[in-house]
Design a protein around this motif. Structure first.
Motif, PDB file in Angstrom:
ATOM      1  N   VAL A 279      41.609  60.475 137.465  1.00  0.00           N
ATOM      2  CA  VAL A 279      40.865  60.809 138.683  1.00  0.00           C
ATOM      3  C   VAL A 279      40.412  59.544 139.421  1.00  0.00           C
ATOM      4  CG1 VAL A 279      38.826  62.013 139.563  1.00  0.00           C
ATOM      5  CG2 VAL A 279      40.189  63.041 137.755  1.00  0.00           C
ATOM      6  N   VAL A 280      40.135  58.487 138.665  1.00  0.00           N
ATOM      7  CA  VAL A 280      39.721  57.229 139.300  1.00  0.00           C
ATOM      8  C   VAL A 280      40.858  56.704 140.197  1.00  0.00           C
ATOM      9  CG1 VAL A 280      39.166  54.788 138.845  1.00  0.00           C
ATOM     10  CG2 VAL A 280      37.993  56.590 137.563  1.00  0.00           C
ATOM     11  N   LEU A 281      42.076  56.730 139.676  1.00  0.00           N
ATOM     12  CA  LEU A 281      43.224  56.269 140.472  1.00  0.00           C
ATOM     13  C   LEU A 281      43.429  57.154 141.703  1.00  0.00           C
ATOM     14  CD1 LEU A 281      45.745  55.349 137.610  1.00  0.00           C
ATOM     15  CD2 LEU A 281      44.546  53.777 139.138  1.00  0.00           C
ATOM     16  N   GLU A 282      43.195  58.430 141.508  1.00  0.00           N
ATOM     17  CA  GLU A 282      43.313  59.379 142.624  1.00  0.00           C
ATOM     18  C   GLU A 282      42.294  59.034 143.723  1.00  0.00           C
ATOM     19  OE1 GLU A 282      42.467  63.806 142.044  1.00  0.00           O
ATOM     20  OE2 GLU A 282      44.222  63.380 140.752  1.00  0.00           O
ATOM     21  N   LEU A 284      40.842  56.199 144.205  1.00  0.00           N
ATOM     22  CA  LEU A 284      41.205  54.898 144.777  1.00  0.00           C
ATOM     23  C   LEU A 284      42.227  55.117 145.890  1.00  0.00           C
ATOM     24  CD1 LEU A 284      41.279  51.711 144.537  1.00  0.00           C
ATOM     25  CD2 LEU A 284      43.131  52.025 142.897  1.00  0.00           C
ATOM     26  N   GLU A 285      43.225  55.914 145.571  1.00  0.00           N
ATOM     27  CA  GLU A 285      44.281  56.261 146.517  1.00  0.00           C
ATOM     28  C   GLU A 285      43.698  56.912 147.772  1.00  0.00           C
ATOM     29  OE1 GLU A 285      48.154  55.688 147.159  1.00  0.00           O
ATOM     30  OE2 GLU A 285      47.220  55.337 145.205  1.00  0.00           O
ATOM     31  N   GLU A 286      42.720  57.782 147.561  1.00  0.00           N
ATOM     32  CA  GLU A 286      42.122  58.508 148.697  1.00  0.00           C
ATOM     33  C   GLU A 286      41.107  57.673 149.460  1.00  0.00           C
ATOM     34  OE1 GLU A 286      40.469  61.997 146.824  1.00  0.00           O
ATOM     35  OE2 GLU A 286      42.462  62.801 146.336  1.00  0.00           O
ATOM     36  N   GLY A 287      40.822  56.449 148.957  1.00  0.00           N
ATOM     37  CA  GLY A 287      39.898  55.576 149.679  1.00  0.00           C
ATOM     38  C   GLY A 287      38.432  55.745 149.312  1.00  0.00           C
ATOM     39  N   TYR A 288      38.132  56.462 148.256  1.00  0.00           N
ATOM     40  CA  TYR A 288      36.733  56.630 147.852  1.00  0.00           C
ATOM     41  C   TYR A 288      36.252  55.481 146.963  1.00  0.00           C
ATOM     42  CZ  TYR A 288      36.997  61.323 149.703  1.00  0.00           C
ATOM     43  OH  TYR A 288      37.153  62.388 150.539  1.00  0.00           O
ATOM     44  N   ILE A 289      37.195  54.742 146.443  1.00  0.00           N
ATOM     45  CA  ILE A 289      36.847  53.563 145.640  1.00  0.00           C
ATOM     46  C   ILE A 289      37.453  52.367 146.363  1.00  0.00           C
ATOM     47  CG2 ILE A 289      37.259  52.367 143.439  1.00  0.00           C
ATOM     48  CD1 ILE A 289      37.183  55.147 142.102  1.00  0.00           C
ATOM     49  N   TYR A 294      38.027  47.883 142.610  1.00  0.00           N
ATOM     50  CA  TYR A 294      38.967  48.288 141.560  1.00  0.00           C
ATOM     51  C   TYR A 294      39.647  47.057 140.963  1.00  0.00           C
ATOM     52  CZ  TYR A 294      42.663  50.520 138.951  1.00  0.00           C
ATOM     53  OH  TYR A 294      43.500  50.884 137.933  1.00  0.00           O
ATOM     54  N   ASP A 295      40.015  46.096 141.822  1.00  0.00           N
ATOM     55  CA  ASP A 295      40.607  44.838 141.338  1.00  0.00           C
ATOM     56  C   ASP A 295      39.665  44.142 140.353  1.00  0.00           C
ATOM     57  OD1 ASP A 295      42.826  45.148 142.862  1.00  0.00           O
ATOM     58  OD2 ASP A 295      42.303  43.631 144.373  1.00  0.00           O
ATOM     59  N   SER A 296      38.393  44.087 140.706  1.00  0.00           N
ATOM     60  CA  SER A 296      37.421  43.454 139.814  1.00  0.00           C
ATOM     61  C   SER A 296      37.373  44.178 138.476  1.00  0.00           C
ATOM     62  CB  SER A 296      36.017  43.478 140.426  1.00  0.00           C
ATOM     63  OG  SER A 296      35.923  42.546 141.458  1.00  0.00           O
TER      64      SER A 296
END
Ligand SMILES: Nc1nc2c(ncn2[C@@H]2O[C@H](COP(=O)(O)OP(=O)(O)OP(=O)(O)O)[C@@H](O)[C@H]2O)c(=O)[nH]1
Ligand SMILES: [Mg+2]
Ligand SMILES: [Zn+2]
Length: 308
Positions: A279-282, A284-289, A294-296
């Motif tokens: 869900v985190v990757l999802e 990220l993809e959707e722009g919520y993260i 995420y890089d950090s």
């Protein structure tokens, strides 16, 4: 007699007690919750002190349990860590965009540390008088956009300018123990002197050659805010902020924007790297993260791997 350590030089400690300040030494060794520390006693510690018989000196006989602390890896001794300060109510991370530049990665490492004890942190962008170029203004905007939605207030200051500093900071500092941290040369001591002129901490120009600070403050020290109560802790500048003892599955708990989705990934041992149904990757993809955050996260995770 109980007291609080307000200055530590490594060989002696200044302890504030109800009977005034006493200069104390350490007696014996202390068990440290399985931590290997370069400093057994840190500024902010509550301690039990005792006067030595027929001597003007005092000894520290006991450290009371620490409510929290900010800790970093020792720069000299690997596997050892250094407690920057303990029992703090909030942290002010002083950052600068120029002379020296503070990276987002550095900010994120600090925030992981403060999050691990739920220490509220404010980001203070100092030397705003130097932020004039377009790309610096863009970076400033990034800082606001990344951190404010996560609950980290971002303030802008010019610590060399008296204008409004006391008015802005007094209500924020009232009755609290506040840690000032950040790279060398960002203006921690300059700001402290403006808020507590009596402190008269040494300050020094950054190196013209490297545009970095010259490590002027060498020991952490706590100063009382006389009018409103509370303390400010000035600390030596830190170069890198090595994080320690954070489990790889735990790291995402210290990223508030990820924390809210935890437990929703398909696998409960998800590290949010490339697992299906993450869900985190999802998000990220959707722009919520934010991708920088995420890089950090990934950088810290891999760095920790290298230490295992
Ligand atoms: N232009 C500008 N210079 C500033 C500002 N605040 C501090 N400085 C200067 O930056 C230099 C470093 O300031 P310090 O207060 O010594 O920095 P520090 O964070 O305490 O550094 P360490 O003790 O080495 O960790 C000094 O020359 C200050 O006068 C600011 O807002 N603008
Ligand atoms: Mg300083
Ligand atoms: Zn995941």
């Amino acid at each position: 007699m109980k007291g609080r350590v307000i200055k530590s030089t490594g060989s002696w400690y200044l302890v504030e007690t109800t009977e005034g300040l006493v200069k104390s030494r350490l007696r014996g060794k202390f068990k440290q919750e399985n931590l290997k520390l370069t400093n057994p006693i840190a500024v902010g510690d509550f301690v039990e002190v005792c006067k030595e018989a027929d001597q003007p000196t005092w000894t520290i006989d006991e450290i009371l349990p620490r409510e929290n602390y900010i800790i970093r890896k020792s720069t000299r001794k690997t596997h050892f860590s250094h407690i920057i300060a303990s029992n703090i109510d909030q942290a002010f991370l002083i950052v600068t965009i120029r002379n020296p530049r503070t990276s987002l990665g550095f900010i994120d490492r600090f925030l992981v540390s403060s999050e691990s004890f739920r220490i509220p942190t404010t980001i203070i962008v100092n030397k705003m008088d130097m932020v004039v170029k377009e790309k610096d203004l863009d970076y400033l905007q990034d800082i606001h956009e990344i951190y404010e939605p996560l609950g980290y207030p971002v303030l802008e200051t010019v610590a060399i300018d008296d204008h409004g500093l006391v008015e802005i900071f007094s209500p924020l500092l009232k009755g609290k123990t506040t840690l000032l941290s950040g790279h060398s040369g960002v203006g921690k001591s300059t700001l402290l002197n403006k808020l507590i002129p009596k402190a008269s901490q040494a300050t020094q120009e950054i190196s013209k050659f490297s545009a970095k600070g010259v490590h002027t403050t060498t020991f952490a020290e706590m100063f009382m805010l006389e009018e409103n109560g509370g303390y400010l802790i000035d600390t030596p500048g830190i170069k890198e902020f090595g994080i320690l003892d954070i489990d790889e599955f735990e790291l995402s708990h210290y990223f508030p924007e990820m924390r809210q989705y935890l437990g929703q990934c398909k696998y409960n041992n998800c590290k949010h790297l490339n697992e299906p149904g993450c869900v985190v990757l999802e998000k990220l993809e959707e722009g919520y993260i934010h991708p920088y955050r995420y890089d950090s996260y990934v950088n810290i995770l891999h760095e920790e791997d290298a230490h295992r």
